[in-house]
Design an enzyme around this catalytic site. Structure first.
Site, PDB file in Angstrom:
ATOM      1  N   LYS A 115      -1.041 -19.756  -5.591  1.00  0.00           N
ATOM      2  CA  LYS A 115      -2.055 -19.410  -4.586  1.00  0.00           C
ATOM      3  C   LYS A 115      -3.436 -19.301  -5.195  1.00  0.00           C
ATOM      4  O   LYS A 115      -4.439 -19.638  -4.557  1.00  0.00           O
ATOM      5  CB  LYS A 115      -1.689 -18.094  -3.880  1.00  0.00           C
ATOM      6  CG  LYS A 115      -0.585 -18.259  -2.858  1.00  0.00           C
ATOM      7  CD  LYS A 115      -0.554 -17.112  -1.868  1.00  0.00           C
ATOM      8  CE  LYS A 115       0.518 -17.323  -0.820  1.00  0.00           C
ATOM      9  NZ  LYS A 115       0.752 -16.139   0.013  1.00  0.00           N
ATOM     10  N   LYS A 207       7.727 -27.258  -0.011  1.00  0.00           N
ATOM     11  CA  LYS A 207       8.176 -26.246   0.943  1.00  0.00           C
ATOM     12  C   LYS A 207       7.411 -26.353   2.265  1.00  0.00           C
ATOM     13  O   LYS A 207       6.207 -26.617   2.249  1.00  0.00           O
ATOM     14  CB  LYS A 207       7.919 -24.863   0.299  1.00  0.00           C
ATOM     15  CG  LYS A 207       8.568 -23.696   0.970  1.00  0.00           C
ATOM     16  CD  LYS A 207       8.211 -22.402   0.253  1.00  0.00           C
ATOM     17  CE  LYS A 207       6.738 -22.067   0.424  1.00  0.00           C
ATOM     18  NZ  LYS A 207       6.379 -20.723  -0.021  1.00  0.00           N
ATOM     19  N   LYS A 210       2.852 -22.421   6.006  1.00  0.00           N
ATOM     20  CA  LYS A 210       1.782 -22.175   6.980  1.00  0.00           C
ATOM     21  C   LYS A 210       0.472 -22.809   6.539  1.00  0.00           C
ATOM     22  O   LYS A 210      -0.388 -23.111   7.347  1.00  0.00           O
ATOM     23  CB  LYS A 210       1.516 -20.662   7.091  1.00  0.00           C
ATOM     24  CG  LYS A 210       2.643 -19.851   7.660  1.00  0.00           C
ATOM     25  CD  LYS A 210       2.361 -18.351   7.485  1.00  0.00           C
ATOM     26  CE  LYS A 210       3.571 -17.533   7.861  1.00  0.00           C
ATOM     27  NZ  LYS A 210       3.504 -16.127   7.488  1.00  0.00           N
TER      28      LYS A 210
HETATM   29  P1  TYM Z   1       5.917 -14.903   4.357  1.00  0.00           P
HETATM   30  O1  TYM Z   1       5.118 -14.289   5.437  1.00  0.00           O
HETATM   31  O2  TYM Z   1       5.286 -15.988   3.530  1.00  0.00           O
HETATM   32  O3  TYM Z   1       7.254 -15.502   4.952  1.00  0.00           O
HETATM   33  C1  TYM Z   1       8.095 -14.728   5.795  1.00  0.00           C
HETATM   34  C2  TYM Z   1       9.546 -15.034   5.506  1.00  0.00           C
HETATM   35  O4  TYM Z   1       9.805 -16.424   5.712  1.00  0.00           O
HETATM   36  C3  TYM Z   1      10.434 -16.981   4.576  1.00  0.00           C
HETATM   37  N1  TYM Z   1       9.989 -18.390   4.423  1.00  0.00           N
HETATM   38  C4  TYM Z   1      10.825 -19.431   4.319  1.00  0.00           C
HETATM   39  N2  TYM Z   1      12.169 -19.496   4.341  1.00  0.00           N
HETATM   40  C5  TYM Z   1      12.730 -20.732   4.242  1.00  0.00           C
HETATM   41  N3  TYM Z   1      11.992 -21.878   4.124  1.00  0.00           N
HETATM   42  C6  TYM Z   1      10.642 -21.840   4.105  1.00  0.00           C
HETATM   43  N4  TYM Z   1       9.929 -22.973   4.020  1.00  0.00           N
HETATM   44  C7  TYM Z   1       9.999 -20.576   4.206  1.00  0.00           C
HETATM   45  N5  TYM Z   1       8.700 -20.183   4.226  1.00  0.00           N
HETATM   46  C8  TYM Z   1       8.716 -18.843   4.365  1.00  0.00           C
HETATM   47  C9  TYM Z   1       9.950 -16.128   3.413  1.00  0.00           C
HETATM   48  O5  TYM Z   1      10.801 -16.213   2.290  1.00  0.00           O
HETATM   49  C10 TYM Z   1       9.938 -14.754   4.029  1.00  0.00           C
HETATM   50  O6  TYM Z   1      11.231 -14.168   3.989  1.00  0.00           O
HETATM   51  N6  TYM Z   1       5.692 -11.479   0.688  1.00  0.00           N
HETATM   52  C11 TYM Z   1       6.362 -11.855   1.924  1.00  0.00           C
HETATM   53  C12 TYM Z   1       6.256 -10.806   3.015  1.00  0.00           C
HETATM   54  C13 TYM Z   1       6.634  -9.429   2.582  1.00  0.00           C
HETATM   55  C14 TYM Z   1       7.959  -8.935   2.432  1.00  0.00           C
HETATM   56  C15 TYM Z   1       7.799  -7.572   2.048  1.00  0.00           C
HETATM   57  C16 TYM Z   1       9.221  -9.520   2.545  1.00  0.00           C
HETATM   58  C17 TYM Z   1       5.785  -8.413   2.319  1.00  0.00           C
HETATM   59  N7  TYM Z   1       6.471  -7.275   2.001  1.00  0.00           N
HETATM   60  C18 TYM Z   1       8.913  -6.782   1.786  1.00  0.00           C
HETATM   61  C19 TYM Z   1      10.332  -8.710   2.275  1.00  0.00           C
HETATM   62  C20 TYM Z   1      10.160  -7.368   1.904  1.00  0.00           C
HETATM   63  C21 TYM Z   1       5.740 -13.135   2.459  1.00  0.00           C
HETATM   64  O7  TYM Z   1       4.632 -13.461   2.130  1.00  0.00           O
HETATM   65  O8  TYM Z   1       6.510 -13.781   3.382  1.00  0.00           O
END
Ligand code: TYM
Length: 344
Positions: A115, A207, A210
């Site tokens: 990032k 991947k 967004k």
């Molecule tokens: P974020 O917002 O990027 O994504 C949310 C969830 O979606 C999953 N994900 C995917 N799974 C499969 N294939 C993909 N292409 C894909 N893109 C995203 C992510 O693995 C995630 O589960 N840091 C985290 C948010 C967070 C969090 C937490 C998660 C903050 N605090 C505590 C668990 C526990 C994030 O940026 O997810």
């Protein structure tokens, strides 16, 4: 090891364009776990501002992610749904964890490297410290299970390292305050199923994300039937027919991805999908995938849209969830203050 009550926590960033990866990798798992666990699902807005956000858009995105949770089947009465910034203890515990985690640990985080890119000097301090906030999110509720996609695995491992170091550094104080041998559980990642890493529709080695500039690379939960159909028809493939066995997907990332998406949407294994479609060409398979994706996703998108039109209702759900989350969070922070040695 001490016993902890099983509890699920997970979060999704409100940064626009919730997509099929988020849905299959995370949100569908959130829905399933409701049957067996007490669950806390958080819209992690403090995480979102680690990169610049337009304030008006941020509010809309927080409501949209909440609407997606509800539309997908999360029960905000039975479980807890809220946005992170309404519970100040997240930031408070994150500070304590900033002082527990080591620079070397955070320096190894691949997502920061990706990032921040080449211009690391210009990345926010928040983007670097982000995994400490994520550990705080989970451990504030002493959660034991965390459903996430594959890309969050390294952050989850760091959360475990932080919990373990806290338990060790403060072992004496933890025992003296009546918490036994460990205050925090070591949270277990739940990374399961066929769609833990959904790939871009334009490039099966990247991947689905967004932030991909091409909207054709992903299916958004808000896409209508025509858009979903168009994106699937345009999705990159190779010239061969589908194989009949899993091994045949080995060097074919795009085919593997589309088969995985089909399997996840239909509650099947990849082998089952190939048993039905092995030997068929992509145009036949894509037509079936369009039908399936439209049937599964359009009702969710429609319900999301309906819910986001009533901002007051959504804000009420978040306020009620935040009040319940705060009760647990306060209790944890009082104990942490005693353990660390703060007067309160
Ligand atoms: P974020 O917002 O990027 O994504 C949310 C969830 O979606 C999953 N994900 C995917 N799974 C499969 N294939 C993909 N292409 C894909 N893109 C995203 C992510 O693995 C995630 O589960 N840091 C985290 C948010 C967070 C969090 C937490 C998660 C903050 N605090 C505590 C668990 C526990 C994030 O940026 O997810």
């Amino acid at each position: 090891m001490a016993e902890f009550i099983p509890r699920v926590f997970s979060g999704v960033q409100p940064t626009g364009n919730l997509h099929l990866g988020n849905y299959l990798g995370a949100i569908t798992k959130f829905v399933d776990l409701q049957r067996t666990h007490d669950c806390i699902y958080c819209v992690v807005d403090l995480h979102a501002i680690t990169v610049p956000q337009d304030p008006r858009q941020l509010k809309a995105s927080i409501r949209e992610v909440t609407a997606a949770f509800l539309a997908a089947g999360i029960d905000a009465n039975q479980h807890i749904v809220f946005n992170q910034s309404q519970v100040a203890e997240h930031a408070e515990l994150a500070w304590v964890f900033n002082c527990v985690a080591r620079m070397g640990w955070l320096n190894r985080m691949t997502q920061f490297k990706e990032k921040a890119g080449k211009d690391r000097e210009n990345a926010s301090v928040g983007l670097f410290a982000y995994p400490c906030l994520m550990a705080a999110d989970i451990l504030l509720y002493r959660a034991t299970h965390v459903p996430v996609g594959e890309d969050q695995k390294q952050h989850l491992e760091l959360s475990r390292d932080i919990a373990q170091k806290f338990n060790l550094d403060f072992a004496e104080s933890i025992a003296a305050n009546g918490h036994g041998e460990a205050f925090f559980p070591l949270p277990a990642p739940l990374i399961q199923g066929v769609a833990t890493r959904v790939m871009s529709l334009r490039d099966g080695t990247k991947k689905m994300s967004k932030s991909d500039p091409s909207d054709n690379s992903r299916i958004n939960l808000s896409d209508d039937a025509d858009t979903i159909a168009q994106k699937i028809r345009k999705a990159k493939t190779d010239p061969d027919a589908l194989p009949s066995e899993i091994e045949g997907l080995g060097k074919r990332p795009e085919a593997d991805n589309l088969v995985g998406i089909f399997a996840a949407l239909n509650g099947q294994s990849k082998a089952e999908v190939l048993a039905d479609f092995g030997g068929r060409n992509f145009s036949t398979f894509k037509s079936a995938l369009v039908d399936l994706a439209v049937t599964k996703l359009v009702p969710i998108g429609t319900e999301m849209k309906r819910l986001t039109e009533d901002a007051r209702h959504i804000d009420g759900v978040l306020a009620q969830g935040a009040a319940r989350a705060r009760e647990i969070a306060r209790e944890t922070m009082v104990a942490v203050k005693d353990i660390v040695g703060f007067v309160h």
